[in-house]
Design a protein around this motif. Structure first.
Motif, PDB file in Angstrom:
ATOM      1  N   ARG A   1      35.205  59.828 -17.089  1.00 49.98           N
ATOM      2  CA  ARG A   1      36.206  58.778 -17.322  1.00 49.98           C
ATOM      3  C   ARG A   1      36.318  57.877 -16.107  1.00 49.98           C
ATOM      4  NH1 ARG A   1      39.680  63.265 -19.072  1.00 49.98           N
ATOM      5  NH2 ARG A   1      39.115  63.722 -21.226  1.00 49.98           N
ATOM      6  N   LYS A   2      36.254  58.480 -14.912  1.00 47.81           N
ATOM      7  CA  LYS A   2      36.295  57.718 -13.663  1.00 47.81           C
ATOM      8  C   LYS A   2      35.310  58.348 -12.682  1.00 47.81           C
ATOM      9  CE  LYS A   2      41.190  56.444 -14.096  1.00 47.81           C
ATOM     10  NZ  LYS A   2      42.548  56.591 -13.475  1.00 47.81           N
ATOM     11  N   GLU A   3      34.578  57.510 -11.973  1.00 47.42           N
ATOM     12  CA  GLU A   3      33.616  58.018 -10.994  1.00 47.42           C
ATOM     13  C   GLU A   3      34.333  58.222  -9.658  1.00 47.42           C
ATOM     14  OE1 GLU A   3      29.837  56.089 -10.742  1.00 47.42           O
ATOM     15  OE2 GLU A   3      29.771  55.693 -12.892  1.00 47.42           O
ATOM     16  N   THR A   4      35.076  59.329  -9.589  1.00 49.24           N
ATOM     17  CA  THR A   4      35.831  59.653  -8.383  1.00 49.24           C
ATOM     18  C   THR A   4      35.144  60.782  -7.628  1.00 49.24           C
ATOM     19  OG1 THR A   4      37.165  61.301  -9.540  1.00 49.24           O
ATOM     20  CG2 THR A   4      37.976  59.023  -9.556  1.00 49.24           C
TER      21      THR A   4
ATOM     22  N   GLU B   1      36.461  63.553  -7.000  1.00 49.42           N
ATOM     23  CA  GLU B   1      36.781  64.781  -7.735  1.00 49.42           C
ATOM     24  C   GLU B   1      35.813  64.983  -8.905  1.00 49.42           C
ATOM     25  OE1 GLU B   1      38.990  62.457  -6.941  1.00 49.42           O
ATOM     26  OE2 GLU B   1      40.389  63.473  -5.579  1.00 49.42           O
ATOM     27  N   ALA B   2      35.475  63.881  -9.584  1.00 48.17           N
ATOM     28  CA  ALA B   2      34.547  63.982 -10.715  1.00 48.17           C
ATOM     29  C   ALA B   2      33.168  64.435 -10.237  1.00 48.17           C
ATOM     30  CB  ALA B   2      34.446  62.646 -11.439  1.00 48.17           C
ATOM     31  N   PHE B   3      32.710  63.908  -9.108  1.00 46.81           N
ATOM     32  CA  PHE B   3      31.398  64.312  -8.599  1.00 46.81           C
ATOM     33  C   PHE B   3      31.423  65.749  -8.067  1.00 46.81           C
ATOM     34  CE2 PHE B   3      30.708  59.658  -8.526  1.00 46.81           C
ATOM     35  CZ  PHE B   3      29.536  59.635  -9.256  1.00 46.81           C
ATOM     36  N   GLU B   4      32.578  66.178  -7.567  1.00 51.30           N
ATOM     37  CA  GLU B   4      32.722  67.576  -7.158  1.00 51.30           C
ATOM     38  C   GLU B   4      32.618  68.489  -8.376  1.00 51.30           C
ATOM     39  OE1 GLU B   4      34.501  71.383  -6.844  1.00 51.30           O
ATOM     40  OE2 GLU B   4      35.630  69.749  -7.782  1.00 51.30           O
ATOM     41  N   ARG B   5      33.236  68.059  -9.481  1.00 54.91           N
ATOM     42  CA  ARG B   5      33.137  68.843 -10.713  1.00 54.91           C
ATOM     43  C   ARG B   5      31.703  68.829 -11.251  1.00 54.91           C
ATOM     44  NH1 ARG B   5      38.166  70.106 -12.850  1.00 54.91           N
ATOM     45  NH2 ARG B   5      37.379  70.275 -14.971  1.00 54.91           N
ATOM     46  N   GLN B   6      31.022  67.709 -11.079  1.00 57.52           N
ATOM     47  CA  GLN B   6      29.614  67.634 -11.484  1.00 57.52           C
ATOM     48  C   GLN B   6      28.786  68.667 -10.727  1.00 57.52           C
ATOM     49  OE1 GLN B   6      27.378  63.753 -11.864  1.00 57.52           O
ATOM     50  NE2 GLN B   6      26.318  64.560 -10.075  1.00 57.52           N
ATOM     51  N   GLU B   7      28.986  68.754  -9.439  1.00 56.75           N
ATOM     52  CA  GLU B   7      28.251  69.739  -8.650  1.00 56.75           C
ATOM     53  C   GLU B   7      28.590  71.155  -9.089  1.00 56.75           C
ATOM     54  OE1 GLU B   7      25.731  69.209  -6.482  1.00 56.75           O
ATOM     55  OE2 GLU B   7      25.978  67.211  -7.330  1.00 56.75           O
ATOM     56  N   TYR B   8      29.859  71.357  -9.451  1.00 54.08           N
ATOM     57  CA  TYR B   8      30.289  72.679  -9.914  1.00 54.08           C
ATOM     58  C   TYR B   8      29.588  73.060 -11.212  1.00 54.08           C
ATOM     59  CZ  TYR B   8      33.405  76.380 -11.618  1.00 54.08           C
ATOM     60  OH  TYR B   8      33.907  77.557 -12.111  1.00 54.08           O
TER      61      TYR B   8
ATOM     62  N   PHE C   1      33.379  69.065 -19.244  1.00 52.44           N
ATOM     63  CA  PHE C   1      34.038  69.707 -18.097  1.00 52.44           C
ATOM     64  C   PHE C   1      34.043  68.828 -16.854  1.00 52.44           C
ATOM     65  CE2 PHE C   1      34.427  73.033 -14.743  1.00 52.44           C
ATOM     66  CZ  PHE C   1      35.591  73.624 -15.208  1.00 52.44           C
ATOM     67  N   VAL C   2      33.220  67.763 -16.855  1.00 59.34           N
ATOM     68  CA  VAL C   2      33.097  66.943 -15.657  1.00 59.34           C
ATOM     69  C   VAL C   2      34.377  66.143 -15.390  1.00 59.34           C
ATOM     70  CG1 VAL C   2      32.132  64.815 -16.662  1.00 59.34           C
ATOM     71  CG2 VAL C   2      31.394  65.589 -14.384  1.00 59.34           C
ATOM     72  N   ASN C   3      35.202  65.963 -16.419  1.00 63.91           N
ATOM     73  CA  ASN C   3      36.508  65.332 -16.239  1.00 63.91           C
ATOM     74  C   ASN C   3      37.562  66.396 -15.956  1.00 63.91           C
ATOM     75  OD1 ASN C   3      35.799  62.498 -16.886  1.00 63.91           O
ATOM     76  ND2 ASN C   3      35.232  63.401 -18.851  1.00 63.91           N
ATOM     77  N   ASP C   4      38.682  65.956 -15.407  1.00 63.51           N
ATOM     78  CA  ASP C   4      39.753  66.894 -15.064  1.00 63.51           C
ATOM     79  C   ASP C   4      40.571  67.213 -16.305  1.00 63.51           C
ATOM     80  OD1 ASP C   4      41.475  68.515 -13.680  1.00 63.51           O
ATOM     81  OD2 ASP C   4      42.717  66.868 -12.944  1.00 63.51           O
ATOM     82  N   SER C   5      39.920  67.858 -17.286  1.00 63.38           N
ATOM     83  CA  SER C   5      40.594  68.192 -18.543  1.00 63.38           C
ATOM     84  C   SER C   5      41.439  69.446 -18.367  1.00 63.38           C
ATOM     85  CB  SER C   5      39.558  68.403 -19.653  1.00 63.38           C
ATOM     86  OG  SER C   5      38.827  67.213 -19.883  1.00 63.38           O
ATOM     87  N   LYS C   6      42.683  69.346 -18.784  1.00 57.73           N
ATOM     88  CA  LYS C   6      43.574  70.508 -18.740  1.00 57.73           C
ATOM     89  C   LYS C   6      43.235  71.489 -19.851  1.00 57.73           C
ATOM     90  CE  LYS C   6      46.257  68.778 -15.458  1.00 57.73           C
ATOM     91  NZ  LYS C   6      45.449  67.581 -15.159  1.00 57.73           N
TER      92      LYS C   6
END
Length: 235
Positions: free
Chosen positions: A105-108, A110-117, A150-155
């Motif tokens: 949704r946004k290239e932040t 945090e999003a790239f950290e989740r991508q690495e995860y 999962f790459v977005n901060d989905s609750k």
């Protein structure tokens, strides 16, 4: 434990057909809630109704204490709900990298950290980073579909039949990934594979002919052979 999602007496029509006729359950923070039932019971339609893809005719769906049943799908997604459909929904012509980038949704940072995860959860995706999504194996496509959500901060993540058509060794990998994801988010899972469901589910909701017939702790269902036989056809 705090409820994140609540469905109360959900009725859903598709054309002239009354598909959901009284669905109710709740998903609590940090748990895996599994929707179970025979084919055609209404499990997939329940997920689509939560996402607004097949809107509820009546009843209530609350997420983070906000009514979402009348919202359009894009607004529901923006509230923090990720969705992995049964058909996976990846873009066959785009590479793994492009599929994940499009899903952000946004290239932040945090999003790239989740991508690495997610790439540590699914190392095959890193290996085939520049490969077209349509050229991946069935298991790799499922991994990509989950990574995209999962790459977005989905609750909350809604995942529909992640083990469908996969070899047992791949099912094990998907199970391990969902257990890891559970440390960061809440999951509602539709799953026909009872072995997998019983291993990773905290709670269950049995759906039969579009109605919720029973909910409870997964251990309760594991030990109830009569209920498993009646609603799932296993004993």
């Amino acid at each position: 434990m705090e409820s994140l999602l609540k469905l109360h007496n959900i009725q859903t029509h598709i054309g002239q057909f009354h598909i959901l006729q009284g669905i109710q359950f709740e998903a609590r923070v940090g748990e895996v809630s599994v929707l179970l039932g025979r084919n055609g019971a209404g499990k997939t339609t329940t997920l689509k109704t939560i996402m607004g893809l097949t809107p509820a005719s009546s009843g209530s769906i609350t997420f983070l204490n906000e009514e979402i049943s009348k919202k359009p799908t894009y607004e529901i997604a923006n509230t923090g709900i990720g969705y992995v459909p049964e058909d996976q929904g990846i873009f066959a012509q785009l590479t793994v990298e492009e599929n994940i980038k499009v899903a952000m949704r946004k290239e932040t940072s945090e999003a790239f950290e989740r991508q690495e995860y997610v790439l540590t959860l699914f190392p095959d995706l890193k290996k085939f980073w520049k490969k077209a999504g349509g050229n991946l194996s069935g298991g790799q496509k499922q991994m990509l579909a989950m990574a995209r959500a999962f790459v977005n901060d989905s609750k909350l993540l809604l995942i529909d039949e992640p083990s469908k058509g996969l070899a047992p060794i791949v099912v094990e990998k998907v199970m391990e990934a969902i257990m890891e994801m559970k440390k960061r988010t809440t999951i509602v899972l539709v799953e026909q594979n009872f072995f997998m469901a019983s291993r990773i589910g905290d709670t269950f909701t049995l759906i039969d002919d579009g109605r919720t017939v029973h909910t409870g702790a997964m251990n309760e269902l594991i030990s109830d052979d009569a209920m498993k036989h009646k609603y799932l056809g296993i004993g």
